[in-house]
Write an enzyme that holds these catalytic residues in place. Structure first.
Site, mmCIF file in Angstrom:
data_model
loop_
_atom_site.group_PDB
_atom_site.id
_atom_site.type_symbol
_atom_site.label_atom_id
_atom_site.label_comp_id
_atom_site.label_asym_id
_atom_site.label_seq_id
_atom_site.Cartn_x
_atom_site.Cartn_y
_atom_site.Cartn_z
ATOM 1 N N GLY A 1 2.188 4.528 4.356
ATOM 2 C CA GLY A 1 2.824 3.524 3.967
ATOM 3 C C GLY A 1 3.967 3.887 3.444
ATOM 4 O O GLY A 1 5.101 3.606 3.936
ATOM 5 N N GLY B 1 1.100 -0.994 -0.089
ATOM 6 C CA GLY B 1 0.139 0.173 -0.264
ATOM 7 C C GLY B 1 1.228 1.286 -0.150
ATOM 8 O O GLY B 1 1.657 1.859 0.911
ATOM 9 N N SER C 1 -0.650 7.560 2.014
ATOM 10 C CA SER C 1 -0.030 8.131 2.039
ATOM 11 C C SER C 1 0.925 7.656 3.416
ATOM 12 O O SER C 1 1.904 7.977 4.343
ATOM 13 C CB SER C 1 -0.749 9.238 2.838
ATOM 14 O OG SER C 1 -1.803 9.650 2.438
ATOM 15 N N ALA D 1 0.781 11.215 8.232
ATOM 16 C CA ALA D 1 2.507 11.040 7.393
ATOM 17 C C ALA D 1 2.762 12.151 7.125
ATOM 18 O O ALA D 1 3.907 11.693 6.602
ATOM 19 C CB ALA D 1 1.304 10.146 6.605
ATOM 20 N N LYS E 1 -10.048 5.455 18.141
ATOM 21 C CA LYS E 1 -9.709 7.108 17.815
ATOM 22 C C LYS E 1 -10.799 7.199 16.815
ATOM 23 O O LYS E 1 -10.260 8.793 17.108
ATOM 24 C CB LYS E 1 -8.379 7.296 18.677
ATOM 25 C CG LYS E 1 -7.586 6.765 17.131
ATOM 26 C CD LYS E 1 -7.150 7.677 16.162
ATOM 27 C CE LYS E 1 -6.082 6.756 15.554
ATOM 28 N NZ LYS E 1 -6.533 7.545 14.262
HETATM 29 N N1 LIG Z 1 -1.590 8.654 6.729
HETATM 30 C C1 LIG Z 1 -1.863 8.229 8.423
HETATM 31 O O1 LIG Z 1 -1.285 9.799 8.839
HETATM 32 C C2 LIG Z 1 -1.377 7.586 9.185
HETATM 33 C C3 LIG Z 1 -2.707 6.995 8.201
HETATM 34 N N2 LIG Z 1 -2.530 5.207 9.583
HETATM 35 C C4 LIG Z 1 -3.346 3.904 8.247
HETATM 36 O O2 LIG Z 1 -2.847 3.776 7.630
HETATM 37 C C5 LIG Z 1 -3.644 2.524 6.608
HETATM 38 C C6 LIG Z 1 -3.582 3.124 4.968
HETATM 39 O O3 LIG Z 1 -3.966 4.369 5.531
HETATM 40 P P1 LIG Z 1 -2.858 5.886 4.202
HETATM 41 O O4 LIG Z 1 -1.414 5.062 3.848
HETATM 42 O O5 LIG Z 1 -3.058 7.268 5.182
HETATM 43 O O6 LIG Z 1 -4.522 5.206 3.294
HETATM 44 P P2 LIG Z 1 -4.315 6.952 2.150
HETATM 45 O O7 LIG Z 1 -5.935 6.146 1.516
HETATM 46 O O8 LIG Z 1 -3.627 7.572 1.581
HETATM 47 O O9 LIG Z 1 -3.978 4.456 0.924
HETATM 48 C C7 LIG Z 1 -4.582 3.791 1.024
HETATM 49 C C8 LIG Z 1 -3.721 3.209 0.092
HETATM 50 O O10 LIG Z 1 -4.193 1.426 0.103
HETATM 51 C C9 LIG Z 1 -4.550 1.048 -0.953
HETATM 52 N N3 LIG Z 1 -5.537 0.039 -1.493
HETATM 53 C C10 LIG Z 1 -6.716 0.905 -1.375
HETATM 54 N N4 LIG Z 1 -8.058 -0.518 -1.335
HETATM 55 C C11 LIG Z 1 -6.581 -1.333 -1.985
HETATM 56 C C12 LIG Z 1 -6.489 -2.729 -1.567
HETATM 57 N N5 LIG Z 1 -8.279 -3.003 -2.237
HETATM 58 N N6 LIG Z 1 -6.223 -3.275 -2.454
HETATM 59 C C13 LIG Z 1 -5.129 -2.831 -2.116
HETATM 60 N N7 LIG Z 1 -4.561 -1.333 -1.927
HETATM 61 C C14 LIG Z 1 -5.537 -0.878 -1.845
HETATM 62 C C15 LIG Z 1 -4.459 1.969 -1.930
HETATM 63 O O11 LIG Z 1 -4.415 2.384 -3.481
HETATM 64 C C16 LIG Z 1 -3.267 3.640 -1.088
HETATM 65 O O12 LIG Z 1 -1.879 2.864 -1.636
HETATM 66 C C17 LIG Z 1 -5.456 3.762 7.662
HETATM 67 O O13 LIG Z 1 -5.651 2.282 8.840
HETATM 68 C C18 LIG Z 1 -5.007 4.590 8.556
HETATM 69 O O14 LIG Z 1 -5.679 3.941 9.691
HETATM 70 C C19 LIG Z 1 -1.950 4.867 10.299
HETATM 71 C C20 LIG Z 1 -1.462 6.205 11.133
HETATM 72 C C21 LIG Z 1 -1.495 7.437 10.252
HETATM 73 O O1 LIG Z 2 -3.532 7.338 12.748
HETATM 74 C C1 LIG Z 2 -3.679 8.886 12.366
HETATM 75 C C2 LIG Z 2 -2.450 9.629 13.150
HETATM 76 O O2 LIG Z 2 -2.194 8.527 14.073
HETATM 77 C C3 LIG Z 2 -3.781 9.550 11.430
HETATM 78 O O3 LIG Z 2 -5.718 9.786 11.321
HETATM 79 P P1 LIG Z 2 -6.315 9.982 10.281
HETATM 80 O O4 LIG Z 2 -6.736 8.514 9.695
HETATM 81 O O5 LIG Z 2 -7.913 10.390 10.977
HETATM 82 O O6 LIG Z 2 -5.588 10.992 9.499
#
Ligand SMILES: NC(=O)C1=CN([C@@H]2O[C@H](COP(=O)(O)OP(=O)(O)OC[C@H]3O[C@@H](n4cnc5c(N)ncnc54)[C@H](O)[C@@H]3O)[C@@H](O)[C@H]2O)C=CC1
Ligand SMILES: O=C(CO)COP(=O)(O)O
Length: 392
Positions: free
Chosen positions: A72, A67, A70, A200, A251
């Protein structure tokens, strides 16, 4: 400038005093000695601790990231910057984004303002991404994790540690990532759950960040601590996987409520009361599920609650703000390219509350609003009119 002349003069005098005087002289000498002694003993303890740390370098050549959204990307970049001789490979679905990452060194879809280090690349081939990797960071949203892992499981060596950073509960099964991953792979597959207050964008900016590595396997949690620890990242370890995971999931739901309060412009009193109530609800459910109180008040609990409820970068909070301002959920989700895990998780929290026989007024109200049964305003009215209770 407002204020009476006397206030202004007093303020100027105080500012002058601060600028010129030795601030330490404000304290009596005995207190100053105590402060210095306490600080020095803390520094001595830190030096002693560091001298006993494992000196063998962690030899890592390749890390794969599932993934390239953001987070990853951000966690991959955090590793790539710290360890110049490792290769971080993002496994993506979109060949155009892959090309941008490999040729422009930029994640043009999710983090377009940042240049990626040269040792970060991307591929759409799972076999190529996984080959030779010693660790896998899993950053696919929770609701897509099962299907994603089913698709690649035959390529995954059974010893490849999976470091899950996804936060949420799977709709349908009601499972946390620590249940979903072993149910698709094997119960013995090495897994670690990383969570904590960590936007991220801030990780990309290299701002100081603290997270928790949770695993039943203490040695593995410690390895992941060493892998990610850097001058800008502190990593605690714990064996309380349930605590870290349930706090990280709930949260997000609470952040939607905080956003609603913000969107309705209810003010700081209401926000503080809401967040405090939400903390209690998370504690009631989390402890019934077996979480430790130290986890709930730690980085992955209170730390992440504060960040997500008050930080404007939160996607979950943003969903709430827009709901509070009167937008429809369908429109909000259609116009957002990033995941807000709290939306699906809210529905599951209600089931968990019933299963564990706890009342969660705020978290249930969020599910009601998201489901379109009541408006954000009605939810606030009903919550304010609940019976007055004894604090618990
Ligand atoms: N963005 C942040 O600040 C933070 C995010 N997280 C957690 O990390 C996880 C990922 O979040 P983000 O990277 O922010 O999300 P994002 O929305 O920025 O990216 C999601 C990624 O997953 C991929 N994806 C979506 N559906 C898919 C599928 N069916 N098969 C394969 N890949 C798929 C997308 O193409 C994209 O690369 C979430 O559970 C989020 O809660 C945790 C801490 C901080
Ligand atoms: O988990 C997160 C920060 O620790 C990111 O939160 P959001 O998915 O609400 O942006």
């Amino acid at each position: 400038m407002s204020g009476c002349p006397a206030d202004v003069a007093a303020g100027a005098a105080a500012a002058g005093a601060c600028a010129t005087a030795d601030a330490g002289l404000l304290y009596p000498p005995s207190e100053r000695t105590q402060i210095r002694n306490s600080w020095n003993s803390l520094m001595r303890w830190a030096r002693y601790f560091r001298s006993r740390e494992e000196s063998d370098a962690l030899l890592v050549e390749k890390v794969v990231v599932f993934g390239g959204g953001s987070f990853g990307t951000a966690m991959g970049v955090a590793l790539a910057r710290q360890r110049k001789n490792i290769q971080v490979t993002l496994l993506l679905r979109d060949p155009y984004l892959c090309r941008d990452i490999n040729e422009l060194h930029c994640n043009t879809r999710y983090l377009k303002d940042f240049v990626l280090p040269a040792n970060v690349n991307a591929t759409t081939s799972a076999a190529e991404a996984i080959a030779g990797a010693q660790f896998a960071i899993h950053a696919v949203p929770v609701q897509h994790t099962r299907a994603f892992l089913q698709g690649i499981k035959d390529l995954l060596p059974p010893t490849l540690p999976i470091i899950s950073v996804s936060k949420g509960i799977e709709v349908g099964s009601g499972q946390l990532m620590s249940e979903v991953i072993p149910s698709v792979l094997s119960k013995k597959h090495p897994t670690v759950y990383l969570s904590g207050p960590s936007f991220a964008k801030e990780v990309m900016m290299g701002r100081p960040t603290g997270i928790v590595a949770a695993s039943k396997d203490k040695a593995l949690a410690r390895t992941i601590q060493r892998l990610f620890a850097s001058p800008s990242m502190r990593v605690n370890t714990t064996t309380d996987v349930i605590g870290v995971e349930i706090c990280g999931s709930l949260k997000n739901v609470l952040a939607i409520a905080a956003g609603i309060v913000e969107g309705l412009e209810l003010g700081p009193n209401a926000m503080a009361a809401l967040v405090a109530q939400g903390c209690s609800e998370i504690r009631w459910l989390a402890t019934k599920m077996g979480a430790k109180t130290a986890t709930i008040s730690g980085l992955s609990g209170l730390g992440d609650i504060m960040l997500t409820c008050y930080g404007s970068l939160s996607r979950n909070r943003t969903v709430g703000v827009r709901l509070g301002q009167g937008e429809k959920l369908a429109d909000i989700l259609a116009s957002s390219s990033q995941v807000a895990e709290g939306v699906p998780t809210a529905a599951v929290v209600v089931n968990l509350a019933r299963k564990y026989r706890v009342q969660l007024p705020v978290l249930t109200a969020v599910a009601q609003v998201l489901d379109g049964h009541i408006t954000a305003k009605q939810a606030v009215f009903e919550i304010m009119n609940l019976p007055q209770i004894e604090e618990r």
